[in-house]
Design an enzyme around this catalytic site. Structure first.
Site, PDB file in Angstrom:
ATOM      1  N   ALA A   1       0.802  -1.228   0.000  1.00 53.60           N
ATOM      2  CA  ALA A   1       0.000   0.000   0.000  1.00 53.60           C
ATOM      3  C   ALA A   1       0.832   1.274   0.000  1.00 53.60           C
ATOM      4  O   ALA A   1       0.292   2.359  -0.221  1.00 53.60           O
ATOM      5  CB  ALA A   1      -0.939   0.005   1.203  1.00 53.60           C
ATOM      6  N   TYR A   2       2.131   1.189   0.252  1.00 55.88           N
ATOM      7  CA  TYR A   2       2.943   2.399   0.282  1.00 55.88           C
ATOM      8  C   TYR A   2       3.037   2.981  -1.125  1.00 55.88           C
ATOM      9  O   TYR A   2       3.656   2.392  -2.019  1.00 55.88           O
ATOM     10  CB  TYR A   2       4.337   2.113   0.828  1.00 55.88           C
ATOM     11  CG  TYR A   2       4.375   1.680   2.282  1.00 55.88           C
ATOM     12  CD1 TYR A   2       3.292   1.901   3.141  1.00 55.88           C
ATOM     13  CD2 TYR A   2       5.492   1.041   2.806  1.00 55.88           C
ATOM     14  CE1 TYR A   2       3.336   1.500   4.474  1.00 55.88           C
ATOM     15  CE2 TYR A   2       5.544   0.644   4.144  1.00 55.88           C
ATOM     16  CZ  TYR A   2       4.454   0.868   4.958  1.00 55.88           C
ATOM     17  OH  TYR A   2       4.493   0.470   6.283  1.00 55.88           O
ATOM     18  N   SER A   3       2.403   4.119  -1.299  1.00 58.65           N
ATOM     19  CA  SER A   3       2.302   4.768  -2.620  1.00 58.65           C
ATOM     20  C   SER A   3       1.760   3.798  -3.663  1.00 58.65           C
ATOM     21  O   SER A   3       2.170   3.803  -4.824  1.00 58.65           O
ATOM     22  CB  SER A   3       3.652   5.341  -3.061  1.00 58.65           C
ATOM     23  OG  SER A   3       4.065   6.374  -2.193  1.00 58.65           O
TER      24      SER A   3
ATOM     25  N   LYS B   1       4.086  -6.257   3.206  1.00 60.97           N
ATOM     26  CA  LYS B   1       2.819  -6.469   3.905  1.00 60.97           C
ATOM     27  C   LYS B   1       1.644  -6.466   2.935  1.00 60.97           C
ATOM     28  O   LYS B   1       1.743  -5.941   1.816  1.00 60.97           O
ATOM     29  CB  LYS B   1       2.582  -5.368   4.944  1.00 60.97           C
ATOM     30  CG  LYS B   1       3.748  -5.053   5.845  1.00 60.97           C
ATOM     31  CD  LYS B   1       3.388  -3.976   6.853  1.00 60.97           C
ATOM     32  CE  LYS B   1       4.624  -3.306   7.409  1.00 60.97           C
ATOM     33  NZ  LYS B   1       5.313  -2.440   6.434  1.00 60.97           N
TER      34      LYS B   1
END
Length: 342
Positions: free
Chosen positions: A54-56, A80
């Site tokens: 989900a990071y960016s 993750k």
């Protein structure tokens, strides 16, 4: 750099883990600059990198994948799954359907055929933990994942997951990733003892309390930092700012910048394996690395305990996990006609 056991996995990791949340659109959009940061961290002896799908929206994983070309075997790579990756309601969560799908996307973005530590980013009350563990067990058996972990799980959920794994013959969570700092010590009361009991490694995030322990946030002073633009409430919390003002003299007496005091505190707990540093710039990384050899005396730790007692939180950290009953009032209130004793 010294190395520690990641629980009972047999994997050795550095006490500082490189967090990749700030690589990409929400932090540093310059891929080449981010790759240089990663390379410098590896050259300094950090062998543990933590990112998330989900990071960016996957961009962080892509940057990490580029940086690890030719160096993959020297790195313990963690990512993750759980947070939304699109507006589709099934492109998120801890279901078997999504985990089996999304791991392939993460592997592609990371440019690797395996993930050393695959973590559930948040608990999912809508999914049976047995289904989640069964999907993760399949990934381990297929060779795509080496070990599995959880993140921000309450102690009771950690215990339940361990019991389910034992009863059903499934792989168990080998690590937990909770928030932990001088300002948020609540996990010392339950999560850390439980993790130690089950031989889990603990990878703590936000050891600088969401930026508050960098020394850049002071009482009565405005700020224009990168984090401030996201509107985090904890950055304006008066109680937390008061404690920061009390900690600054402790750091000064120890001859340390506040961020070095904070990082040294986080990795001094015997239940903590690694603490995540999340640099956005090379200057951030250099500042963190400069404190790698700091060791706090009992006297300094006692002074910290006197300001923030063990096992307590100084108000809430944004991004921390709240169980459903905390988020939704109807789950903690009986119907109006059932609230009286008579």
């Amino acid at each position: 750099m010294q190395y520690r056991n990641l629980g009972r996995t047999g994997i050795k990791v550095s006490p500082y883990a490189l967090g990749a949340m700030m690589f990409g659109a929400i932090g540093n959009p310059d891929h080449d600059a981010s790759i240089k940061i990663i390379h410098k961290a590896l050259d300094a002896g950090i062998n543990f990198i933590d990112t998330a799908d989900a990071y960016s929206r996957g961009e962080s994983e892509e940057i990490v994948g580029k940086a690890l070309q030719g160096r993959r075997d020297d790195v313990v790579l963690a990512t993750k799954v759980h947070l939304p990756m699109s507006d589709d309601p099934n492109h998120r969560g801890n279901s078997r359907r999504w985990i089996i799908t999304e791991v392939e996307n993460s592997l592609r973005r990371l440019g690797t055929d395996h993930i050393d530590l695959y973590q559930i980013h948040r608990p999912d009350p809508e999914t049976d933990v047995e289904d989640t563990l069964a999907a993760l067990t399949y990934l381990i058996n297929s060779g795509k994942v080496r070990a599995i972990g959880s993140s921000t799980m309450p102690a009771a959920d950690i215990v339940e997951a361990q019991w389910v794994a034992e009863r059903r013959g499934l792989e168990r969570f080998r690590t937990e990733q909770p928030p932990y700092s001088i300002l948020n010590r609540g996990i010392e009361r339950d999560v850390l003892p439980v993790a130690q009991q089950y031989g889990m490694g603990t990878l703590v995030w936000s050891p600088l309390a969401g930026g508050m322990l960098t020394g850049r946030y002071r009482k009565g002073q405005g700020n224009d930092t990168h984090r401030a633009q996201f509107g985090f409430e904890h950055l304006r919390d008066e109680q937390r700012l008061d404690v920061v003002e009390q900690l600054i003299p402790v750091a000064q007496d120890a001859g340390l910048p506040l961020n070095h005091l904070a990082m040294a505190f986080a990795i001094s707990h015997p239940g903590v394996t690694s603490a995540i540093i999340g640099p956005r710039t090379m200057e951030h990384l250099d500042s963190a690395l400069a404190g790698a050899e700091v060791s706090l005396s009992d006297e300094i730790l006692d002074r910290i305990d006197a300001i923030v007692p063990p096992g307590t939180d100084v108000s809430r950290l944004d991004m921390a996990y709240d169980p459903p009953a905390i988020q939704h009032a109807p789950l903690r209130r009986r119907p109006a006609d059932e609230r009286a004793a008579a």
